[in-house]
Design a protein around this motif. Sequence first.
Motif, PDB file in Angstrom:
ATOM      1  N   GLN A   1       0.860  -1.204   0.000  1.00 45.33           N
ATOM      2  CA  GLN A   1       0.000   0.000   0.000  1.00 45.33           C
ATOM      3  C   GLN A   1       0.882   1.234   0.000  1.00 45.33           C
ATOM      4  OE1 GLN A   1      -2.298  -0.530   3.609  1.00 45.33           O
ATOM      5  NE2 GLN A   1      -4.113  -0.928   2.387  1.00 45.33           N
ATOM      6  N   VAL A   2       0.885   1.952  -1.103  1.00 44.59           N
ATOM      7  CA  VAL A   2       1.732   3.146  -1.217  1.00 44.59           C
ATOM      8  C   VAL A   2       0.994   4.262  -1.930  1.00 44.59           C
ATOM      9  CG1 VAL A   2       3.921   1.870  -1.248  1.00 44.59           C
ATOM     10  CG2 VAL A   2       2.744   2.354  -3.397  1.00 44.59           C
ATOM     11  N   ARG A   3       1.580   5.411  -1.859  1.00 43.41           N
ATOM     12  CA  ARG A   3       0.999   6.563  -2.560  1.00 43.41           C
ATOM     13  C   ARG A   3       2.157   7.466  -2.978  1.00 43.41           C
ATOM     14  NH1 ARG A   3      -2.259  11.081   1.026  1.00 43.41           N
ATOM     15  NH2 ARG A   3      -1.784  12.763  -0.408  1.00 43.41           N
ATOM     16  N   THR A   4       2.218   7.806  -4.258  1.00 39.85           N
ATOM     17  CA  THR A   4       3.277   8.718  -4.710  1.00 39.85           C
ATOM     18  C   THR A   4       2.941  10.120  -4.200  1.00 39.85           C
ATOM     19  OG1 THR A   4       3.597   7.372  -6.666  1.00 39.85           O
ATOM     20  CG2 THR A   4       4.510   9.590  -6.737  1.00 39.85           C
ATOM     21  N   LEU A   5       3.952  10.781  -3.632  1.00 38.47           N
ATOM     22  CA  LEU A   5       3.714  12.096  -3.027  1.00 38.47           C
ATOM     23  C   LEU A   5       4.343  13.201  -3.891  1.00 38.47           C
ATOM     24  CD1 LEU A   5       4.573  11.045   0.641  1.00 38.47           C
ATOM     25  CD2 LEU A   5       2.284  11.552  -0.243  1.00 38.47           C
ATOM     26  N   HIS A   6       3.593  14.270  -4.069  1.00 36.70           N
ATOM     27  CA  HIS A   6       4.063  15.401  -4.877  1.00 36.70           C
ATOM     28  C   HIS A   6       4.028  16.663  -4.023  1.00 36.70           C
ATOM     29  CE1 HIS A   6       3.377  12.841  -8.374  1.00 36.70           C
ATOM     30  NE2 HIS A   6       2.232  12.502  -7.807  1.00 36.70           N
ATOM     31  N   PRO A   7       4.897  17.627  -4.323  1.00 36.87           N
ATOM     32  CA  PRO A   7       4.843  18.885  -3.562  1.00 36.87           C
ATOM     33  C   PRO A   7       3.448  19.500  -3.561  1.00 36.87           C
ATOM     34  CG  PRO A   7       6.845  18.820  -4.881  1.00 36.87           C
ATOM     35  CD  PRO A   7       6.038  17.607  -5.259  1.00 36.87           C
TER      36      PRO A   7
END
Length: 359
Positions: free
Chosen positions: A52-58
């Motif tokens: 379970q992951v989520r790509t993080l953006h500024p």
Amino acid sequence: MSKKKIGILTSGGDCAGLNAVIRSVVHSAHHQGWETIGILNGTAGLLKDPPQVRTLHPRDFDGNVMRLGGTILGTTNKGNPFAFPMADGSTKDLSGKIIDGFKILGLDGVIGIGGDGSFAILKELAKQGGINLVGVPKTIDNDIGMTEASVGFDTAVMVATEALDRLQPTAASHDRVMILEVMGRDAGHIALNAGIAGGADVILIPEIPYTIENIARKIKSVKESGRNFALVVVSEAVSTPEGTKAEMEYHGGEKRYGGIGYYIGDKIAEATDCETRVTILGHVQRGSQPTWNDRLLASAFGAKAVELIKEGKFGRMVAWSDRQVIDVSIDDAIKAYQDVNPNSTLVQTARSLGISLGD
Ligand code: F6P
């Protein structure tokens, strides 16, 4: 500079300032041209298929996220992967599955935001799985060694101090002794700091043994001085004079500290004839908007953690020392558990102010 992919997770009990650390890491990594993958629910997210992951953006942090308590990634303070509790009551070593999860993600480095318990687990996973780990210290208990501050402590002390500010007028209106029980696990930092800042008359911490007679003497002297109320702060891990800890058992048999305030309140009432009331502050200390201090610490820690990955310095924890961020070995930080030193400046300060520590 090659484009890196780094992971970040929050582990252990939450506290205010975690989102500010995540924000700082994502911005600092983006500045390097790297990608940040947020792992959900601590290492538990890696037990899922797929992880379970989520790509993080500024841009995820454009709004109010850094101002919020809690963690947008979720966390867990249960389920040690080396002895994971199964439904039938047995335990199973699931560390291999978590290491596989890290490998599937193909991460160049992982930033673990945790306390000493989480670091002990993450360090072992890193060793067995060849994971490039960097630690960021967070805990309201402020008991991690080798750093003068951990994210979340300042906010917890602010909340506990504010509780005393709110208890004082009602104590004065009713001629009462108010007992405030605070968290901190086996370390009395929250009680000591908030007790001094919030004008307590008595501060009880696990590191300093007390007697009821000493507490009663202090409260009687407050009354004799003409003041009609008193404030007592007690840390959750304080024992009875016989050495028993107060614990609450939750559904499933899990035990947590809690309730010593009632014992102290009863004993004070008995020994002084004063009316007492007890407040157990509990998880309120973990919520709230992070203070500016916690946001600053979180920002400096996140940026430094990314720098350590850039330099290939792994097995290190970022730490606050002498007005700057340094890095120390995670092993050393775990070994240097930091409870209250009974000879420390703040204990001396409390004594100079006439605050009773019950001894
Ligand atoms: O370690 C942080 C802490 O908030 C302690 O101060 C407290 O004893 C404990 O966690 C509470 O744990 P839980 O969130 O599982 O009730």
